[in-house]
Design an enzyme around this catalytic site. Structure first.
Site, PDB file in Angstrom:
ATOM      1  CB  CYS B  61      -0.983  -0.001   1.377  1.00  0.00           C
ATOM      2  SG  CYS B  61      -0.108   0.128   2.690  1.00  0.00           S
ATOM      3  CB  ALA B  64       3.943  -0.275   2.248  1.00  0.00           C
ATOM      4  NE  ARG B  95      11.631  -1.326   2.413  1.00  0.00           N
ATOM      5  CZ  ARG B  95      11.829  -1.685   1.496  1.00  0.00           C
ATOM      6  NH1 ARG B  95      10.854  -2.750   1.110  1.00  0.00           N
ATOM      7  NH2 ARG B  95      12.635  -1.489   0.452  1.00  0.00           N
ATOM      8  CG  HIS B 194       7.896   4.954  -3.604  1.00  0.00           C
ATOM      9  ND1 HIS B 194       7.636   4.239  -4.701  1.00  0.00           N
ATOM     10  CD2 HIS B 194       7.959   4.396  -2.608  1.00  0.00           C
ATOM     11  CE1 HIS B 194       7.757   3.000  -4.389  1.00  0.00           C
ATOM     12  NE2 HIS B 194       8.054   2.949  -3.162  1.00  0.00           N
TER      13      HIS B 194
END
Lengths: 461, 531
Positions: B61, B64, B95, B194
């Site tokens: 999503c 994320a 991550r 992003h």
């Protein structure tokens, strides 16, 4: 260098901030429970990220593929509601992935919108999206209430609510609702019931789903899992044993009220006495004898506890994780004459503290218990900074505390991201008790071997 | 048994035929055989469009992409997640962003997770008060220089204004606090996140610094997240070449690096998908040019270093770069000689990310492996076809909701001299603001699949039987149950680093280990071998 360098002994009261949580959210538990139904595809009704995160978390813990679908909400869905997306999902899933059951759980998003699952599923049925003989079951798992354990409980409850039926004819079978335990534990629980000579329906059952063989031919739906027929037939069993009140009580009691199956909710059978109570309850309810082989198995655990007592005695232990596990583990630690002094679970529930204190039988007056809001690993670490412990039992995130404070840990609970074993070797039952003892001893003795002065290194222990 | 394998065109048919007709039609636009014309025209692929509900996708999503990918690697910003507990929990250390605080006393929050753990009470009555209190408690406990606040799905729905709360608390506490409206339902994948992360960093952080580090050749490295220590490798190479790293977005970073990043002379873009917005905005406001680099693979790394030297047009830098490349290539050549005979002719497939499915093809090619099929999880058309198609990308409803900042030259801080250098280099043939995308570099007839589904993955594995499949944790064990090794290119399977020259040596060793592992010979029991 320290990993958690900002943690110190100065505990400031917090009302709003959680740091290093000792719980996660409901849907991941619902997804895990649904995987324990044979040929079931779990479905996450919300944004893609929920499904992706839950699949990732379960995969990292079990080291197995976790198949699940998502309603892939967009901004438009959030405005207009999730009905269209769920209908589309049901249609597509049956056509492409052909499961026997879709198990839908909600997310904070679809809950906040207020999507009405029974209505949408019934609409899917009207539209002919659910093929003959196939099913869609569902439960509500708002992420802003309870924890991942609550989500597990809600999905198991949904199984009873939507599947179990009473025909009025008893089958002589016994139900076992195992709670959120490992596939290895589920396998062991089935073995114990079988050793006791009982026909058992256990649901959910993730053995042979979350511990499948590698043989070059992947099964999209593995061999394991409780079948829909079995869960239906659970309504005709003679009695139900629900293990762990946080994960299993709701479904156990619903089966009693819905299908009149008498039931008992017991602690998770982790450690000597919780296993004793479990075996004894099964014995007296089913009217069977405990076979000598099982009594001897018990004896081997007691033998180990006695042989190694000197290494357990007086050791201070911190326990963090899920309530059903911690209730049983705190008792077992105390029975080994260790001192479980800090007990932390983020999963809220008033009975947690009551139960733990009951199991400790006033043996640990110094015990500190934190539960629910702001009961997190940051607080636990602060306690440890104030007065250290000899052992930490918890999930992989404990290793940051363990390393910073040079305190040995054993991994138990969810998630375990950095080791294997938990999905293969049980910690329930007497066998599991022996394994726990072995793990705890290994943690203590390897530290002793590493850190003793040369002349104090013992060959024989 | 026939040994003839179906053509890739037949595979495409098989993939889409399982879907309901509307879904099949949509997927058909996202699966194509690569065929770049001689004049460079690239076939059009559908990308950055919605995944179909019910289809098992790799995608995550918006949150994320924002919190996990771009801000996750930061160590001295407290990343506070406003929402129910799960969103923060799942992004906690998963991550593998490594970071090295400069001193024992430096702030380092990377091992912590922070959440407002929103409850039903806040869903009903609003969560702004709890958020404000949580920010206060963060400050009381941790005294950070900055706090980032991340919105999760319900926050947008109930209308909590994280930006207003951040502003108010920033005034109260006297530190930089900024919000991200990165609710999970925005956009169609991590990609929207992003963009939102880029916007907010540009608005609230970049440009606040006043001093650049000393150095003749100052660059920012954008879109390098230090998975498995990649950024450490590149930092070392830059230092040996005499290139000064002003900031990295955002692997092994600190907020003062971000704040001063506008003072660098050149921006290098690694992960085009996740960070090109910042490169563009910095150029528009401050005049700093950017170009695409690929530090995955020795060839790409050498090219990038040489281009930097050409950009600065400095003989000493050129000499240093050549020296470093020569030093590094000794181990690389040795590894290639060792591993090429073991890997030559093996087939790879890459389905990951918004850059990696492209970047890692170079590494496979170095040891004679061919990438027969590839695709991105959340990229856009420009990442497949190249930035030349940017003008022709239609903005749909999902993308339109993501803010597009209008950035103009800063009257005081714009540095025309950098724009002048860019112009003269361009005249000499150097490419800027460039990315040619994945497809022009792939063979004709390779199968390109955007947002690959579980069903399509299964067909590829069963019918093409690649020697290695590259994806993420969700795909890993499912792929391996077929007896095919799966390399995670998000986490590197806890290996790496893979960047630069020494990273390539690690990669070749790991791929050899996986492809030639003994275990694949023992999948069948001795008594079942004929079966």
């Amino acid at each position: 260098m320290t990993l958690l360098r900002h943690t110190n002994t100065d505990i400031k009261p917090r009302k709003a901030l959680t740091v290093n949580a000792a719980k996660t959210c409901q849907p991941v538990g619902a997804m895990y429970a649904a995987l324990g139904i044979h040929r079931c595809l779990p479905h996450s009704h919300g944004s893609q990220g929920c499904c992706s995160y839950h699949r990732s978390a379960l995969t990292r813990h079990y080291k197995e593929p976790v198949m699940a679908a998502t309603s892939s909400f967009t901004e438009g869905t959030s405005v207009f509601g999730g009905q269209a997306n769920l209908l589309k999902s049901i249609e597509t899933i049956f056509e492409v992935y052909a499961p026997d059951v879709i198990a839908v759980h909600t997310t904070c998003l679809s809950e906040t919108i207020g999507d009405d699952l029974p209505q949408i599923v019934s609409k899917a049925d009207d539209k002919g999206f659910i093929p003959e003989g196939k099913m869609v079951i569902y439960c509500n798992t708002p992420s802003y209430i309870g924890s991942h354990v609550t989500g597990f409980s809600n999905m198991v409850n949904g199984m009873v609510k939507l599947l179990s039926e009473s025909t009025g004819e008893k089958t002589g079978t016994y139900n076992l609702i195992p709670g959120w335990v490992e596939p290895s534990d589920m396998r062991e629980l089935k073995r114990l019931m079988s050793v006791m000579g009982l026909n058992t329906i256990m649901f959910p059952d993730t053995s042979d789903v979350m511990d499948t063989p590698l043989n070059g031919d992947r099964e999209f739906y593995p061999e394991g899992g409780t079948t829909v027929e079995e869960i239906k037939a659970a309504g005709d069993s003679s009695a139900t044993f629900g293990l762990g009140s946080f994960a299993s009580k709701a479904a156990t009691e619903l089966l009693t009220s819905k299908c009149s199956v008498p039931s008992e909710v017991l602690d998770l059978p982790i450690g000597l006495r919780a296993t004793d109570r479990f075996i004894d309850a099964v014995r007296s309810t089913a009217g069977v004898e405990v076979p000598n082989s099982l009594t001897r198995e018990r004896g081997r655990l007691v033998d180990l506890m006695s042989d190694m007592h000197q290494y357990f005695h007086g050791k201070r232990v911190a326990l963090v994780g899920d309530p059903d596990q911690l209730i049983a583990l705190s008792e077992f630690c105390a029975d080994l004459d260790m001192r479980p002094v800090y007990i932390v679970s983020g999963t809220p529930g008033k009975i947690f503290e009551t139960k733990v204190l009951e199991r400790l039988e006033e043996r640990i007056p110094e015990v500190k218990i934190a539960n629910g809001a702001n009961a997190d690993m940051y607080l636990l670490h602060q306690w440890i900074k104030q007065e250290p412990v000899d052992l930490i039992i918890g999930n992989s995130y404990c290793k940051y505390i363990s390393r910073d404070e040079n305190i040995p840990m054993i991994r138990h609970g969810f998630p375990i991201l950095d080791r294997v074993g938990h999905s293969l070797f049980p910690t329930v039952g007497y066998m599991g008790g022996m394994r726990l003892c072995e793990m705890i001893l290994e943690a203590f003795l390897s530290k002793l071997d590493r850190e003793s002065p040369d002349e104090k290194v013992e060959l024989v222990m | 048994m026939s040994t003839e394998k179906p053509s890739l065109e037949e595979l495409k048919e098989e993939m889409v035929s399982a879907y309901p007709s509307k879904v099949a039609k949509k997927r058909a636009g996202q699966i194509l055989l690569n065929d770049v014309a001689e004049d460079g025209t690239v076939p059009e692929i559908k990308a950055n469009t919605r995944s179909t509900p019910g289809i098992i996708t790799q995608r995550g999503c918006c949150y994320a992409g924002c919190k996990g990918v771009v801000l996750g690697p930061t160590r001295d910003i407290v990343n506070l997640v406003h929402g129910p507990i799960g969103c923060s929990f799942y992004a906690w250390l998963t991550r593998r962003n490594q970071t090295r605080p400069p001193t024992e006393e430096s702030d380092n929050f990377i091992n912590y997770m922070f959440s407002t753990d929103m409850q039903d009470n806040e869903i009903i009555f609003g969560g702004e008060k709890k958020l404000a209190e949580a920010i206060r408690e963060v400050y009381d406990n941790f005294k950070p220089r900055a706090i980032g606040v991340f919105s999760t799905c319900p926050v947008g729905l109930i209308g909590d204004d994280v930006h207003a709360v951040s502003r108010k608390m920033s005034e109260e506490l006297g530190i930089n606090i900024f919000g991200f409206s990165c609710e999970g339902y925005k956009g169609v994948s991590q990609s929207a996140g992003h963009h939102i992360a880029n916007n907010q960093l540009f608005k609230h952080v970049i440009g606040r610094g006043t001093e650049a580090p000393e150095g003749k050749f100052r660059v920012n490295l954008l879109g390098e997240y230090n998975i498995g220590g990649d950024a450490f490798v590149l930092e070392d190479i830059f230092e040996r070449c005499g290139i000064t790293l002003c900031s990295t977005f955002s692997g092994n970073s600190s907020i003062d690096q971000f704040e001063r990043s506008h003072l660098a002379d050149l921006n290098l873009v690694m992960c085009h998908r996740s960070i090109n917005y910042i490169a563009e905005m910095i150029e528009n406001k401050y005049g700093t040019p950017w170009f695409k680099v690929n530090f995955i693979g020795p060839d790409g790394s050498a090219k990038a270093l040489r281009k930097i030297a050409e950009y600065f047009d400095d003989d000493e830098l050129r000499a240093n770069v050549e020296k470093v490349i020569a030093e590094e290539m000794v181990a690389v050549e040795k590894a290639k000689a060792l591993y090429t005979p073991r890997l030559q002719g093996k087939k790879a497939m890459l389905f990951v990310g918004g850059s990696r499915a492209h970047h890692y093809q170079d590494l496979f090619a170095e040891v004679g492996m061919e990438t027969v099929s590839a695709g991105y999880e959340f990229a856009h058309r420009d990442d497949y076809e190249g930035r030349d198609v940017l003008h022709s990308i239609k903005v749909d409803a999902d993308s339109r909701n993501i803010e597009e900042l209008t950035v103009t030259a800063d009257p005081e801080e714009y540095r025309p001299e950098n724009a002048d250098i860019k112009q003269s280099r361009e005249e000499a043939g150097m490419a800027f603001s460039d990315y040619d995308g994945m497809m022009p570099e792939m063979k004709k007839g390779s199968l390109i699949i955007d947002d690959i589904s579980e069903h399509e993955t299964e067909i590829l594995l069963k019918k093409v039987k690649p020697d290695i499949f590259c994806a993420g944790i969700k795909e890993k064990y499912g792929v391996q149950k077929f007896g095919i090794p799966c390399k995670q290119l998000h986490s590197y399977d806890y290996g790496g680093p893979y960047a630069g020259f020494s990273g390539a040596v690690n990669f070749f060793r790991d791929i050899d280990r996986m492809v030639n592992a003994s275990v694949w010979k023992h999948l069948k029991a001795p008594w079942a071998k004929g079966a």
